[in-house]
Design a protein around this motif. Structure first.
Motif, PDB file in Angstrom:
ATOM      1  N   GLN A  88      -0.620  12.365  10.850  1.00  0.00           N
ATOM      2  CA  GLN A  88      -0.376  13.487   9.932  1.00  0.00           C
ATOM      3  C   GLN A  88      -0.436  13.041   8.471  1.00  0.00           C
ATOM      4  OE1 GLN A  88       3.202  15.635  10.791  1.00  0.00           O
ATOM      5  NE2 GLN A  88       2.640  17.379   9.500  1.00  0.00           N
ATOM      6  N   ILE A  89      -1.330  13.715   7.723  1.00  0.00           N
ATOM      7  CA  ILE A  89      -1.531  13.457   6.286  1.00  0.00           C
ATOM      8  C   ILE A  89      -1.753  11.966   6.046  1.00  0.00           C
ATOM      9  CG2 ILE A  89      -0.733  14.054   3.962  1.00  0.00           C
ATOM     10  CD1 ILE A  89       1.212  15.972   5.127  1.00  0.00           C
ATOM     11  N   LYS A  90      -2.671  11.383   6.791  1.00  0.00           N
ATOM     12  CA  LYS A  90      -3.036   9.980   6.622  1.00  0.00           C
ATOM     13  C   LYS A  90      -4.538   9.886   6.411  1.00  0.00           C
ATOM     14  CE  LYS A  90       0.978   7.977   7.139  1.00  0.00           C
ATOM     15  NZ  LYS A  90       1.308   7.184   8.323  1.00  0.00           N
ATOM     16  N   ASN A  91      -4.949   8.936   5.591  1.00  0.00           N
ATOM     17  CA  ASN A  91      -6.360   8.732   5.318  1.00  0.00           C
ATOM     18  C   ASN A  91      -7.031   7.995   6.471  1.00  0.00           C
ATOM     19  OD1 ASN A  91      -8.668   8.939   3.731  1.00  0.00           O
ATOM     20  ND2 ASN A  91      -8.308   6.979   2.737  1.00  0.00           N
ATOM     21  N   LEU A 123      -1.057  21.044  14.059  1.00  0.00           N
ATOM     22  CA  LEU A 123      -1.893  20.405  13.044  1.00  0.00           C
ATOM     23  C   LEU A 123      -3.329  20.914  13.139  1.00  0.00           C
ATOM     24  CD1 LEU A 123      -0.660  16.694  13.230  1.00  0.00           C
ATOM     25  CD2 LEU A 123       0.229  18.582  11.865  1.00  0.00           C
ATOM     26  N   LYS A 124      -4.002  20.982  12.007  1.00  0.00           N
ATOM     27  CA  LYS A 124      -5.399  21.401  11.935  1.00  0.00           C
ATOM     28  C   LYS A 124      -6.201  20.348  11.183  1.00  0.00           C
ATOM     29  CE  LYS A 124      -4.242  26.330  11.816  1.00  0.00           C
ATOM     30  NZ  LYS A 124      -4.371  27.595  11.026  1.00  0.00           N
ATOM     31  N   TRP A 125      -7.484  20.299  11.480  1.00  0.00           N
ATOM     32  CA  TRP A 125      -8.377  19.331  10.843  1.00  0.00           C
ATOM     33  C   TRP A 125      -8.967  19.954   9.586  1.00  0.00           C
ATOM     34  CZ3 TRP A 125      -9.694  14.365  10.850  1.00  0.00           C
ATOM     35  CH2 TRP A 125     -10.903  13.989  10.261  1.00  0.00           C
ATOM     36  N   PHE A 126      -8.766  19.313   8.433  1.00  0.00           N
ATOM     37  CA  PHE A 126      -9.296  19.787   7.164  1.00  0.00           C
ATOM     38  C   PHE A 126     -10.287  18.761   6.646  1.00  0.00           C
ATOM     39  CE2 PHE A 126      -5.193  21.816   7.582  1.00  0.00           C
ATOM     40  CZ  PHE A 126      -5.478  23.127   7.226  1.00  0.00           C
TER      41      PHE A 126
END
Length: 381
Positions: A88-91, A123-126
């Motif tokens: 989650q929210i990781k590069n 979670l969704k893929w952006f």
């Protein structure tokens, strides 16, 4: 009542009572037990057939607990929390990368289980957006310019020095090509072997340097400039060069000064009021002496390159206009440049004067976001 709570209530009350009635009345059948429930003060919310079927199932099993189902057991809380922490929210945290990382840590996992946890967590893929590259000095300069512009042109409409309604924001577009945008990862052919695929289908030809058109345009409180569609800069450049053997033509400072004098100023006068403030990109050619002198002769007021900043692509609304046009024609294939221009002109005319006003009114808010984020790239709406 949720399905889970209804199942727990059934397990606690209904199932034990069915088994108790069967033990106390050995001669009773499922139909007799169903009669007992239907004649009670609080009968089950089931029809006769469904109630009898459920009672038969309970009598056959002889247990109030659910049957153990086959398949992989659900993920433990520790494993689930670890997956969410890594993804989650990781590069560069794709499903495959996270799965490989967890396997290196000794976890027995698979891409499907990682994907299932991410979906269950909502979670969704952006996809990452392309943005201008900003150095530390660029960020410092962006903050200084943002503060200067807000101070000189107003923060809100109630400000005494509010002048954003007089701004004419102009710039060149990126290249618009005839070929439709395509994702190479999605281009493939299902076949038993590569030998059976014809070459004209298997190969994906692509020009090394795709030909296209660059446009010029502007946005103001009075609407878009030019009124009927963006100006074709590529065709205009080709007419300015005497040497026809040259394949590539670039907009230098002398040509830009001539363009503003012969095209830009006239198109602005057709749309806008007599009193306005001109703004163009703070690129190198716009800072040259010949360009600065030409602009000063044509326009009474302007945002100088010292006031603005060359790295304000996420602030000026004309960039939103070019983005809207590119999004509208995404995936479309054009047979000629004239067809491409006609399509863009149609979308250009759909952007109303009210839309332009809303975009311009957002400029001081965007400048404030630049200041609050210490010059970082901001999100464009």
């Amino acid at each position: 009542m949720s399905r889970k709570s209804a199942r727990l209530r059934e397990q606690e009350l209904f199932r034990p009572l069915v088994l108790l009635l069967s033990r106390q009345n050995p001669t009773w059948t499922a139909s007799d037990i169903a009669n007992f429930f239907e004649q009670s003060d609080n009968p089950p919310n089931l029809n006769r057939h469904a109630l009898t079927k459920k009672i038969n199932y309970l009598l056959a099993r002889g247990s109030v607990f659910d049957r153990k189902r086959s398949g992989r057991p659900p993920a433990t809380t520790a494993y689930r929390n670890l997956v969410l922490k890594e993804i989650q929210i990781k590069n560069k945290a794709s499903i495959r990368n996270v799965t490989a990382k967890l396997k290196q840590q000794g976890w027995k996992t698979s891409p499907s289980s990682v994907y299932r946890i991410t979906k269950s967590a909502g979670l969704k893929w952006f996809k990452k957006r392309r943005s201008q590259k900003l150095t530390y000095d660029n960020k410092i300069q962006r903050v200084k310019s943002a503060k200067r512009l807000r101070r000189n042109f107003g923060i809100t409409k109630r400000s005494r020095n509010w002048r954003w309604n007089l701004i004419i924001n102009t710039d060149f577009s990126g290249k618009f090509t005839l070929a439709a945008f395509s994702n190479p990862h999605n281009e493939g052919i299902w076949a038993k072997s590569a030998e059976e695929i014809p070459p004209e289908i298997l190969n994906r030809p692509k020009d090394k340097f795709a030909s296209g058109i660059i446009f010029w345009g502007g946005i103001s409180y009075d609407g878009l400039i030019p009124k009927n569609g963006p100006f074709d800069v590529t065709s205009w450049l080709q007419k300015q060069v005497k040497d026809k053997s040259r394949k590539r033509i670039y907009m230098n400072s002398h040509l830009y000064a001539k363009f503003i004098k012969e095209v830009g100023f006239k198109e602005i006068q057709k749309v806008c009021r007599t009193s306005f403030i001109f703004q163009d990109d703070a690129d190198t050619k716009q800072r040259t002496k010949i360009v600065l002198e030409t602009v000063d002769k044509l326009f009474d007021y302007r945002i100088s390159p010292q006031e603005g900043d060359a790295k304000f692509a996420d602030v000026w609304p004309i960039e939103n206009i070019w983005g809207i046009l590119k999004e509208k024609i995404r995936g479309e294939q054009f047979s000629s440049f004239q067809q491409l221009k006609d399509r863009l002109n149609n979308e250009w005319k759909k952007i109303t004067c009210d839309d332009c006003k809303k975009m311009i009114d957002e400029i001081p808010k965007r400048l404030n976001e630049v200041i609050n984020s210490d010059g970082q790239q901001i999100r464009k709406n």
